[in-house]
Write a protein that holds these residues in place. Sequence first.
Motif, PDB file in Angstrom:
ATOM      1  N   GLU A 247      -0.895  -2.363 -10.772  1.00  0.00           N
ATOM      2  CA  GLU A 247      -1.183  -1.324  -9.786  1.00  0.00           C
ATOM      3  C   GLU A 247      -2.661  -0.937  -9.851  1.00  0.00           C
ATOM      4  O   GLU A 247      -3.219  -0.727 -10.924  1.00  0.00           O
ATOM      5  N   CYS A 248      -3.309  -0.880  -8.706  1.00  0.00           N
ATOM      6  CA  CYS A 248      -4.708  -0.457  -8.620  1.00  0.00           C
ATOM      7  C   CYS A 248      -4.740   0.901  -7.926  1.00  0.00           C
ATOM      8  O   CYS A 248      -4.364   1.020  -6.753  1.00  0.00           O
ATOM      9  N   VAL A 249      -5.154   1.933  -8.663  1.00  0.00           N
ATOM     10  CA  VAL A 249      -5.078   3.306  -8.157  1.00  0.00           C
ATOM     11  C   VAL A 249      -6.408   3.706  -7.513  1.00  0.00           C
ATOM     12  O   VAL A 249      -7.478   3.498  -8.092  1.00  0.00           O
ATOM     13  N   ARG A 250      -6.336   4.263  -6.329  1.00  0.00           N
ATOM     14  CA  ARG A 250      -7.494   4.832  -5.652  1.00  0.00           C
ATOM     15  C   ARG A 250      -7.213   6.316  -5.422  1.00  0.00           C
ATOM     16  O   ARG A 250      -6.270   6.657  -4.701  1.00  0.00           O
ATOM     17  N   VAL A 251      -8.000   7.156  -6.054  1.00  0.00           N
ATOM     18  CA  VAL A 251      -7.801   8.599  -5.920  1.00  0.00           C
ATOM     19  C   VAL A 251      -8.493   9.083  -4.653  1.00  0.00           C
ATOM     20  O   VAL A 251      -9.677   8.790  -4.427  1.00  0.00           O
ATOM     21  N   LEU A 252      -7.755   9.781  -3.812  1.00  0.00           N
ATOM     22  CA  LEU A 252      -8.342  10.354  -2.598  1.00  0.00           C
ATOM     23  C   LEU A 252      -8.905  11.726  -2.937  1.00  0.00           C
ATOM     24  O   LEU A 252      -8.166  12.677  -3.179  1.00  0.00           O
ATOM     25  N   GLU A 253     -10.235  11.806  -2.970  1.00  0.00           N
ATOM     26  CA  GLU A 253     -10.894  13.072  -3.257  1.00  0.00           C
ATOM     27  C   GLU A 253     -10.880  13.955  -2.013  1.00  0.00           C
ATOM     28  O   GLU A 253     -10.691  13.472  -0.891  1.00  0.00           O
TER      29      GLU A 253
ATOM     30  N   THR B  41       1.177   5.498  -0.628  1.00  0.00           N
ATOM     31  CA  THR B  41       0.522   6.799  -0.831  1.00  0.00           C
ATOM     32  C   THR B  41       1.502   7.709  -1.546  1.00  0.00           C
ATOM     33  O   THR B  41       2.677   7.755  -1.221  1.00  0.00           O
TER      34      THR B  41
ATOM     35  N   SER C  44      -1.430  14.781  -9.469  1.00  0.00           N
ATOM     36  CA  SER C  44      -2.364  15.324  -8.470  1.00  0.00           C
ATOM     37  C   SER C  44      -2.329  16.845  -8.375  1.00  0.00           C
ATOM     38  O   SER C  44      -2.722  17.409  -7.354  1.00  0.00           O
TER      39      SER C  44
ATOM     40  N   LEU D  32       0.867  -1.182   0.000  1.00  0.00           N
ATOM     41  CA  LEU D  32       0.000   0.000   0.000  1.00  0.00           C
ATOM     42  C   LEU D  32       0.904   1.232   0.000  1.00  0.00           C
ATOM     43  O   LEU D  32       1.683   1.433   0.929  1.00  0.00           O
TER      44      LEU D  32
ATOM     45  N   PRO E 154       0.698   7.960  -9.401  1.00  0.00           N
ATOM     46  CA  PRO E 154       0.842   6.498  -9.398  1.00  0.00           C
ATOM     47  C   PRO E 154       2.286   6.076  -9.636  1.00  0.00           C
ATOM     48  O   PRO E 154       3.081   6.820 -10.218  1.00  0.00           O
TER      49      PRO E 154
END
Length: 703
Positions: free
Chosen positions: A30-36, A20, A181, A18, A24
């Motif tokens: 790779e599995c990207v999760r965008v933190l809004e 941060t 970002s 994991l 990316p």
Amino acid sequence: AAAVVSAVVRSCPGVTVLATSREPLGLPGECVRVLEPLELDEAMLLFASRAMDSDGGFVLDDTTRPAVAAICSNVDRLPLAIELTAARTRAFSPVQLADLLQHRFGVVSTSSSGRPKRQQTMQAAVDWSFDLLFDEERTLLARLSVFSGGFTLDAVSAVCADDALPAEDIDVLLARLVDKSLVATERRSGSTARFRLLRPVADYAAVRLDQAGDTAIIRARHLRWLVDLTAGLTAGLRGPAKIAWAHRVNAELANLAQAAHWGLTGGDPVDALQLGVNIGWYAFLSANVHDDEPVMLQLLERAGDAPVALRCRALMWSGLLSIGRTARRTWALDAIDVARTAATGGTPSAATAPIASAIDGVGLTNEAIALARSTNDAALLLEALAIGSLHFAAIGNLPDVLRAMNDKSRALLETADDPWYAAMISALDGLAAYVAGELELSMTTLRRAIDAFRKLGDDGTAALFEISFSEVAELRGDMSGAAAAMEQALDVGTEAGFRSSTVLRAVLCWLTGRNGEIERAVELGREVVALAHQPFNPVIRAQALFALGVAETHAGLHADAAVHLGEALVVHQQVGMVRETAMDHRHLGHLRRQLGDVDEAITHQRRAVELAVEVGLPWTVMLAARSLAEAIVDRDPDLACRLLGNAESLSSIFGYLPTADERKLVDDTLSAATAKIGAAAVRRATKEGARVPYADLPTLVAG
């Protein structure tokens, strides 16, 4: 980091990493999760928690909540920015912090030694990211700062591309900034993605653009892009693609405001004036543009060398858009008038002056018509006359003046052969009949014009005159017809995303209540108040509260009605909307009478009569006089009969027809008076009342 992670996952099956990061890693699998950004409620709770760490006396309550909401919204609900700002509550109150953030972002910082230096100020955080960019990425990021409220790839290409940033590279560079970002993706649905800069990044990038010496040229391109974007707007809104055009402009409202500001503070005032003219019809229909007419007038002052035709159209639109700021407001086009009042007004307070002002909208319109005549441009004169007639009808100008203007337009149309203007002149004839009190003729003429607009595919202008038709139908006692017309107008405004549709929904609530559909009226009232939740323009919210309060009074929901009508009264008084204040008092009087408080009911109804006469609208005077007669009949039956005589005289002169409930109110009041003073005295008093000029009613009813 990428090399390390790649080695780990290759060598250690079953291990998950994991990470941060601001971008990316770019590795397979790779599995990207965008933190809004946080939701507003979450952001406010984070602020409160960190503020209490800094200042043990901080409390998130009704006093501090609005300022905290403003702070969190201003920093785009970013956790780091919230934490840094909350640390300043040791020195400043939330209200002070909210104000400081409007002017300087340096307050978003901390001296905490527990953070890396790049996290001790927002500038340092963005500086660190900026330093890691390639030169072209830095240039593009700086140029993106001219946008406000978001942008599309096409907009970026139009504004930012040149020899230094070739157009063919813009998409790749923008995608890189998204990956890092620094640019947020606002919307991916539909055919067009939309992007924006978060506030800390935008402020930083603007400084960099200024340091590069490119601010003026990029702002000029931004303004020119908007001029080109809106060039076909008026024609587009008058055709079958109106909804697409409306949504296109709705998305750029923040950019439009930014461009207008630059036009006033050093940019090209002629281009800015052209932009204002391009959106004039949209601004009138939608009520989505804040301070459109005052800004247009300021631009006119700056753009002294603007072409005559452009100045003429700017004056023309300024006149029409001034109806929400004129001291003389009428029931003609009232729903649009209320929406315009809302669009031009700020948040009221006890110290604010009324929105009604000394703007000489009539003078602006006359000046536009005179300027159009001086050009010998028949098409321009036809446009100025048509929009001018619409303006004069909206403020209740003399019907003879309107008819003379319409006749001149009709003569010009013989050579122009334009079916849209033919429909418009017909609609304006309907408004002239409306202002003259020829209500049946007005309804017939308006319906013919509405049908003509629909055949042309112009549902937007048809909806505008459905509003007028609805008002005439209401005066003629046809509540179901009035409600049906208002629903047609509401459907178009809602689909187009016009803020004026909230006012139309409030009017529909009022009409369904007058039509006896009490449950539906309450339901509609609750819907419109939910739509007009805080923070919202106070004028539109007041209209929503009034409509709901009236429906609740009919439904016997007295406690709720008292709250909502009371809130509406406060706003209408503060912003100087006299007619609406009269109606608030009238319905508060009905409410107090239902509750058995006759003294308070009479006080409200007297005030309603006084204000209705002050505005000078016969229909409002008639309604107020009837309501006061009902309230006062047991104490002064003679005065009640004189009031009803005056109201019935107005009804006869102007062709107003009551609803069944209103007819019953009159009959019941006369019956009560007859039981007290006899039929002969009732007949004598009603005849005396019919002879009293309605302007003398305040003297007649003075306590």
